[in-house]
Design an enzyme around this catalytic site. Structure first.
Site, PDB file in Angstrom:
ATOM      1  N   LYS A 197       0.835  -1.331  -0.182  1.00 27.49           N
ATOM      2  CA  LYS A 197      -0.051  -0.069   0.057  1.00 27.49           C
ATOM      3  C   LYS A 197       0.705   1.212   0.085  1.00 27.49           C
ATOM      4  O   LYS A 197       0.425   2.441   0.543  1.00 27.49           O
ATOM      5  CB  LYS A 197      -1.073  -0.039   1.199  1.00 27.49           C
ATOM      6  CG  LYS A 197      -1.772  -1.104   1.186  1.00 27.49           C
ATOM      7  CD  LYS A 197      -2.873  -1.172   0.086  1.00 27.49           C
ATOM      8  CE  LYS A 197      -3.145  -2.481  -0.508  1.00 27.49           C
ATOM      9  NZ  LYS A 197      -3.583  -2.499  -1.838  1.00 27.49           N
ATOM     10  N   GLY A 234       2.167   2.343  -2.985  1.00 30.24           N
ATOM     11  CA  GLY A 234       2.218   2.988  -4.339  1.00 30.24           C
ATOM     12  C   GLY A 234       2.772   1.758  -5.272  1.00 30.24           C
ATOM     13  O   GLY A 234       3.402   2.092  -6.537  1.00 30.24           O
ATOM     14  N   THR A 235       2.800   0.761  -4.882  1.00 31.22           N
ATOM     15  CA  THR A 235       3.249  -0.511  -5.934  1.00 31.22           C
ATOM     16  C   THR A 235       2.698  -0.455  -7.267  1.00 31.22           C
ATOM     17  O   THR A 235       3.323  -0.520  -8.017  1.00 31.22           O
ATOM     18  CB  THR A 235       2.846  -1.842  -5.050  1.00 31.22           C
ATOM     19  OG1 THR A 235       2.966  -1.691  -3.802  1.00 31.22           O
ATOM     20  CG2 THR A 235       3.632  -3.026  -5.742  1.00 31.22           C
ATOM     21  N   TRP A 249       1.369   1.992  -8.977  1.00 29.26           N
ATOM     22  CA  TRP A 249       1.890   3.305  -9.866  1.00 29.26           C
ATOM     23  C   TRP A 249       3.210   3.090 -10.298  1.00 29.26           C
ATOM     24  O   TRP A 249       3.702   3.224 -11.337  1.00 29.26           O
ATOM     25  CB  TRP A 249       1.757   4.388  -8.410  1.00 29.26           C
ATOM     26  CG  TRP A 249       2.074   5.587  -9.293  1.00 29.26           C
ATOM     27  CD1 TRP A 249       2.106   6.324 -10.448  1.00 29.26           C
ATOM     28  CD2 TRP A 249       2.370   6.998  -8.351  1.00 29.26           C
ATOM     29  NE1 TRP A 249       2.239   7.467 -10.700  1.00 29.26           N
ATOM     30  CE2 TRP A 249       2.636   8.167  -9.535  1.00 29.26           C
ATOM     31  CE3 TRP A 249       2.574   7.337  -7.252  1.00 29.26           C
ATOM     32  CZ2 TRP A 249       2.737   9.266  -9.120  1.00 29.26           C
ATOM     33  CZ3 TRP A 249       3.024   8.385  -6.817  1.00 29.26           C
ATOM     34  CH2 TRP A 249       2.876   9.465  -7.663  1.00 29.26           C
ATOM     35  N   HIS A 287       7.367  -7.410  -1.917  1.00 30.29           N
ATOM     36  CA  HIS A 287       7.086  -6.900  -0.712  1.00 30.29           C
ATOM     37  C   HIS A 287       7.948  -7.101   0.521  1.00 30.29           C
ATOM     38  O   HIS A 287       7.966  -6.750   1.540  1.00 30.29           O
ATOM     39  CB  HIS A 287       5.543  -7.035  -0.224  1.00 30.29           C
ATOM     40  CG  HIS A 287       4.551  -6.339  -0.934  1.00 30.29           C
ATOM     41  ND1 HIS A 287       4.722  -4.919  -1.564  1.00 30.29           N
ATOM     42  CD2 HIS A 287       3.326  -6.772  -1.298  1.00 30.29           C
ATOM     43  CE1 HIS A 287       3.600  -4.942  -2.143  1.00 30.29           C
ATOM     44  NE2 HIS A 287       2.535  -5.748  -1.772  1.00 30.29           N
ATOM     45  N   ARG A 291       6.188   5.303   1.551  1.00 22.91           N
ATOM     46  CA  ARG A 291       4.895   6.277   1.586  1.00 22.91           C
ATOM     47  C   ARG A 291       4.961   6.756   3.231  1.00 22.91           C
ATOM     48  O   ARG A 291       5.242   5.688   4.162  1.00 22.91           O
ATOM     49  CB  ARG A 291       3.781   5.533   1.089  1.00 22.91           C
ATOM     50  CG  ARG A 291       2.569   6.561   0.823  1.00 22.91           C
ATOM     51  CD  ARG A 291       1.451   5.665   0.109  1.00 22.91           C
ATOM     52  NE  ARG A 291       0.483   6.467  -0.090  1.00 22.91           N
ATOM     53  CZ  ARG A 291      -1.067   6.180  -0.543  1.00 22.91           C
ATOM     54  NH1 ARG A 291      -0.942   4.817  -0.654  1.00 22.91           N
ATOM     55  NH2 ARG A 291      -1.689   6.844  -0.653  1.00 22.91           N
ATOM     56  N   SER A 347      -4.597   3.097   4.307  1.00 22.22           N
ATOM     57  CA  SER A 347      -4.806   2.509   2.724  1.00 22.22           C
ATOM     58  C   SER A 347      -5.097   1.030   3.286  1.00 22.22           C
ATOM     59  O   SER A 347      -5.969   0.485   2.439  1.00 22.22           O
ATOM     60  CB  SER A 347      -3.767   2.904   1.915  1.00 22.22           C
ATOM     61  OG  SER A 347      -3.956   2.225   0.974  1.00 22.22           O
TER      62      SER A 347
HETATM   63  P1  PAP Z   1      -0.272  -3.163  -3.268  1.00 22.65           P
HETATM   64  O1  PAP Z   1       0.721  -2.604  -2.187  1.00 22.65           O
HETATM   65  O2  PAP Z   1      -1.318  -3.759  -2.411  1.00 22.65           O
HETATM   66  O3  PAP Z   1       0.155  -3.855  -4.355  1.00 22.65           O
HETATM   67  P2  PAP Z   1      -0.457  -0.501  -3.812  1.00 22.65           P
HETATM   68  O4  PAP Z   1      -0.219   0.160  -5.175  1.00 22.65           O
HETATM   69  O5  PAP Z   1       0.805  -0.067  -2.981  1.00 22.65           O
HETATM   70  O6  PAP Z   1      -0.758  -1.826  -3.817  1.00 22.65           O
HETATM   71  O7  PAP Z   1      -1.531   0.173  -2.852  1.00 22.65           O
HETATM   72  C1  PAP Z   1      -2.710   1.033  -3.543  1.00 22.65           C
HETATM   73  C2  PAP Z   1      -2.607   2.550  -3.123  1.00 22.65           C
HETATM   74  O8  PAP Z   1      -1.912   3.147  -4.229  1.00 22.65           O
HETATM   75  C3  PAP Z   1      -4.025   3.238  -3.040  1.00 22.65           C
HETATM   76  O9  PAP Z   1      -3.800   4.118  -2.213  1.00 22.65           O
HETATM   77  P3  PAP Z   1      -4.891   4.878  -1.441  1.00 22.65           P
HETATM   78  O10 PAP Z   1      -5.401   3.758  -0.718  1.00 22.65           O
HETATM   79  O11 PAP Z   1      -4.480   5.843  -0.341  1.00 22.65           O
HETATM   80  O12 PAP Z   1      -5.903   5.512  -2.364  1.00 22.65           O
HETATM   81  C4  PAP Z   1      -4.091   3.497  -4.457  1.00 22.65           C
HETATM   82  O13 PAP Z   1      -5.072   4.545  -4.682  1.00 22.65           O
HETATM   83  C5  PAP Z   1      -2.763   4.181  -4.787  1.00 22.65           C
HETATM   84  N1  PAP Z   1      -2.406   4.156  -6.243  1.00 22.65           N
HETATM   85  C6  PAP Z   1      -2.878   3.296  -7.150  1.00 22.65           C
HETATM   86  N2  PAP Z   1      -2.419   3.724  -8.343  1.00 22.65           N
HETATM   87  C7  PAP Z   1      -1.803   4.968  -8.289  1.00 22.65           C
HETATM   88  C8  PAP Z   1      -1.390   5.953  -9.137  1.00 22.65           C
HETATM   89  N3  PAP Z   1      -1.457   5.578 -10.298  1.00 22.65           N
HETATM   90  N4  PAP Z   1      -1.003   6.922  -8.731  1.00 22.65           N
HETATM   91  C9  PAP Z   1      -0.857   7.182  -7.348  1.00 22.65           C
HETATM   92  N5  PAP Z   1      -1.522   6.358  -6.433  1.00 22.65           N
HETATM   93  C10 PAP Z   1      -1.851   5.267  -6.792  1.00 22.65           C
END
Ligand code: PAP
Length: 314
Positions: free
Chosen positions: A40, A42-43, A45, A105, A127, A135
């Site tokens: 959580k 920003g993986t 992204w 991770h 983050r 998140s």
């Molecule tokens: P993971 O570690 O489970 O693979 P990960 O992508 O790190 O997932 O977590 C999702 C977070 O990244 C979400 O944050 P939030 O709950 O605070 O909203 C998600 O919205 C955010 N996220 C996904 N894609 C993007 C992006 N393109 N730019 C910025 N933040 C993003």
């Protein structure tokens, strides 16, 4: 959720088994690139950005057939320890052609040792910890709710009952997080491990922060290209490629794509995950809606103390 400690880090039993198999069986190659995050942070992204930067000559950013238009970023950059490696053998990763772009991770102590000895490049994205907690809490609740309402196998019913019982109370999740008890936690040891590596080997380990990347994504896209030894040419820059990459991989753009609204990504622990769960708000200060200033300060103090003046601050 029942968690177990493996080399100082908290994992579910299933995750621990998967991580142990990766540690024992995965064979790094010198030209592998690893994207590493605490969950959580920003993986999704980071996967989108690095995939696009590294593949820009094969897949031009403005191409109508660009893979990000039809795949969730998790479908383009496989995890080492997902799906469950007791069911999906680590050997599957050996079939991927070089150079491989992979993600994980796991903390440094659980990374296969060849990754550092071979000099494989690592990009670590962290983050602000309070936002990571918020998140994670939303993610766990959402997945739990979906599985309860949508049915599922016995194991899922058990898991979701656990999620439901443990995670609906934000205060309880906060307490556990402050004690370092969270999947792949303690978060501070995860951050610290990669921070130290990036200080010792800046050309091999690039350490990035989500908030800074959000504030100036274009500059980070350039840093990534430089880090991989393939900086943008003058012609590329004047064509506006950096801005195009930023736009293609932006939260707003990815979130609204059909594949991310309604698609499902490869199985984690054998069950498909709706791509939409990876796109919630993408904000930098979302903790403000979930905790008081006083509560926030408590976690800030813990993080500050644990990072112990190493130079990493939030
Ligand atoms: P993971 O570690 O489970 O693979 P990960 O992508 O790190 O997932 O977590 C999702 C977070 O990244 C979400 O944050 P939030 O709950 O605070 O909203 C998600 O919205 C955010 N996220 C996904 N894609 C993007 C992006 N393109 N730019 C910025 N933040 C993003």
């Amino acid at each position: 959720m029942p968690l177990f400690r493996l080399h100082g880090f908290w994992l579910t039993q299933q995750r621990a088994e998967s991580v142990k198999l990766v540690h024992a069986q995965f064979k790094p190659r010198r030209d592998d690139v690893f994207l590493v995050t605490y969950p959580k942070s920003g993986t999704t992204w980071l996967k989108a950005l690095v995939f696009t930067v590294l593949n820009r000559s094969v897949h031009p950013v403005s191409d109508a057939g660009h893979p990000l238009l039809s795949h969730n970023p998790h479908g383009l950059v496989p995890f080492l320890e997902y799906p469950d490696r007791t069911m999906y053998p680590v050997m599957e990763l050996e079939e991927l052609p070089s150079p491989r772009l992979l993600s994980t991770h796991v903390p440094p102590v659980l990374l296969p040792s060849g990754i550092s000895t071979l000099g494989c490049r690592v990009v670590y994205l962290c983050r602000e910890p309070k936002v990571v907690l918020v998140s994670t809490w939303h993610y766990m609740n959402k997945r739990g709710r979906e599985c309860w309402s949508g049915g599922g196998g016995g194991a899922w019913h058990y898991m979701n009952k656990v999620y439901r019982d443990c995670f609906t109370e934000f205060d309880r999740a906060f307490e556990l997080f402050c004690e370092g008890v969270s999947l792949y936690g303690p978060i501070w040891d995860h951050y610290l491990g990669y921070w130290k590596q990036s200080v010792a080997e800046p050309n091999r380990v690039l350490f990035l922060k989500y908030d800074e990347m959000m504030a100036d994504t274009g500059n980070h896209v350039k840093r990534l290209a430089e880090f991989f030894g393939d900086p943008f040419t003058v012609e590329e820059e004047s064509s506006g490629i950096v801005q195009d990459i930023v736009k293609l991989c932006s939260f707003e753009n990815l979130k609204k794509m059909p594949v991310n609204c309604s698609g499902v990504t490869n199985p984690i622990d054998g069950l498909a995950i709706e791509n939409s769960v990876f796109f919630r708000t993408g904000k930098v200060r979302d903790w403000e809606n979930h905790m008081t200033e006083e509560t926030a300060k408590k976690l800030d103090r813990i993080i500050e103390e644990k990072l112990g003046g190493c130079g990493l601050t939030f």
